[in-house]
Write a protein that holds these residues in place. Structure first.
Motif: not given
Ligand code: AMP
Length: 401
Positions: A187-197, A216-227
């Motif tokens: 949450l606080d000044n995360p190092k980049r690139p920052y991805w949420a899977i 906050l993030v630079d990108g999302f990777v989305i998998g699983g049923a939610m994709a």
């Protein structure tokens, strides 16, 4: 509200001969009366050891599962008491009813190297009701309240919330301190690139965290049923895959908002599919993003794995929550385990949300190569979403109290 401002830690107090109520998260998975995963129990040991070495009299408490009444003996902490006793090389007395008299008597006669463990606090109806009465019954016996039950801190229950509210001396244990330290790095000044899977079953469970991470993030990777909800919203064929039809509009808006902020969104480009989850004789991989009628997606495919891998290669910060497929079935676990391997090989900070993701990281064999695996599924998500956790908020000292 996040961070540990105005919350005290164990190191700030003297515990010699003091009586401590230690709320732990000993909510371990059980199979046939045996503990099937000791992670949470092991995570509780450092604080118990710390307090023992400081000379405290320790009364531990935890919930286990969701018993309907005290008659639900399958939810007894008996096996947990035994296991703790083995690890601590000490006697752990299980106290059936944390009712005043017995507690007082046992506390008076408690010897060095003996511990008390209250029986499942959810056997007491007041626990889940955040009962003031139950808290008032317990509070007079203790000099200190210590919360180290991260996985339960998002619940306003009596031993998490009403009790510490009554206690002047209150603080967090070593596990919560560690959990917050790692989650704050997301949450606080995360190092980049920052991805949420993100993966798992439902978009609706993850909406709030997507909203929060969007900034906050630079990108999302989305998998699983939610994709599949996202893919259907974008006009692709998803066959019989699990889709939340009432979230299609949200998914579309989210795709637009991610684009508008110049952030990346990676969705599966191929899938492992089957006609039914029960019959896996016709498992096959699609050649592209579309899933034929009569089939459902159960894992991400090989092209997707390699795309995800390329994107995550340079990541400095990764947060992973939710499996990429039905990983409980070994035939459908490849995508999830591949993600675990990618994280294991990454040099960045890699933090895994609790619950199913923790189980998946464990099953993949790469758990020890993650920076941190949270012991709290719901709690870690709520914390990242910016929700105040009742079990933490109540510990903050305001105006000296
Ligand atoms: P969650 O609790 O939301 O993280 O969801 C975890 C569950 O999602 C696991 O039990 C997985 O089996 C399930 N899951 C992941 N991918 C799929 C899929 N493609 N179809 C059905 N269930 C899935």
């Amino acid at each position: 509200m996040h961070g540990l401002k105005n919350i005290k830690t164990l190191k700030e107090f003297e515990f010699q001969d003091k009586t401590v109520f230690l709320r732990l998260d000993l909510n371990v998975p059980m199979e046939n009366g045996q503990i099937s995963d000791e992670t949470r129990l092991l995570a509780a040991l450092p604080t118990i050891e710390f307090l023992r070495q400081k000379g405290a009299k320790i009364v531990m408490a935890s919930h286990l599962g969701r018993p309907k009444s005290a008659e639900d003996k399958e939810f007894s902490l008996e096996p947990v008491a035994q296991k703790l006793s083995e690890y601590l090389k000490a006697e752990v007395l299980l106290l059936d009813e944390p009712e005043g008299h017995t507690l007082k008597h046992l506390l008076m006669t408690l010897r060095k190297n003996q511990f008390l463990l209250l029986e499942n606090v959810r056997f007491i109806p007041g626990e889940t009701k955040d009962s003031q009465e139950f808290a008032e019954e317990l509070a007079p016996y203790f000099d200190f309240y210590v919360n180290d039950a991260f996985g339960a801190s998002h619940r306003a229950h009596a031993t998490i919330h009403a009790l510490p509210k009554l206690m002047k001396n209150r603080c967090i244990g070593l596990l919560i301190e560690k959990e917050i330290k790692f989650l704050d790095q997301l949450l606080d000044n995360p190092k980049r690139p920052y991805w949420a899977i993100l993966g798992g079953a439902k978009v609706s469970d993850k909406i709030a965290v997507i909203e929060k991470l969007l900034d906050l993030v630079d990108g999302f990777v989305i998998g699983g049923a939610m994709a599949y909800t996202f893919l259907k919203a974008m006009g692709h064929n998803v066959g019989n895959s699990l889709v939340e039809n009432d979230k299609l509009r949200y998914a579309n808006e989210m795709v637009e908002r991610i684009k508008a902020r110049n952030k990346s969104l990676l969705l599966p480009v191929d899938h492992l599919i089957t006609k039914s989850l029960k019959d896996t004789s016709n498992l096959k991989t699609t050649s592209d993003v579309n899933i034929p009628e009569g089939y459902l997606g159960v894992d991400i495919g090989p092209k997707t794995i390699s795309q995800f891998q390329s994107a995550l290669l340079s990541a400095e910060t990764i947060f992973w929550n939710g499996p990429m497929g039905v990983f409980e079935n070994p035939e459908m676990s490849k995508g999830t385990f591949a993600i675990a391997k990618i994280l294991a090989e990454s040099k960045g900070l890699k933090i895994v949300g609790g619950g199913d993701s923790a189980a998946a990281a464990e099953a993949s064999g790469y758990a020890d190569q993650m920076t941190h695996i949270s012991t709290g599924g719901g709690a870690s998500l709520e914390y990242l979403q910016g929700e105040p956790l009742p079990g933490l908020e109540v510990l903050r000292y305001k105006h000296g109290r």
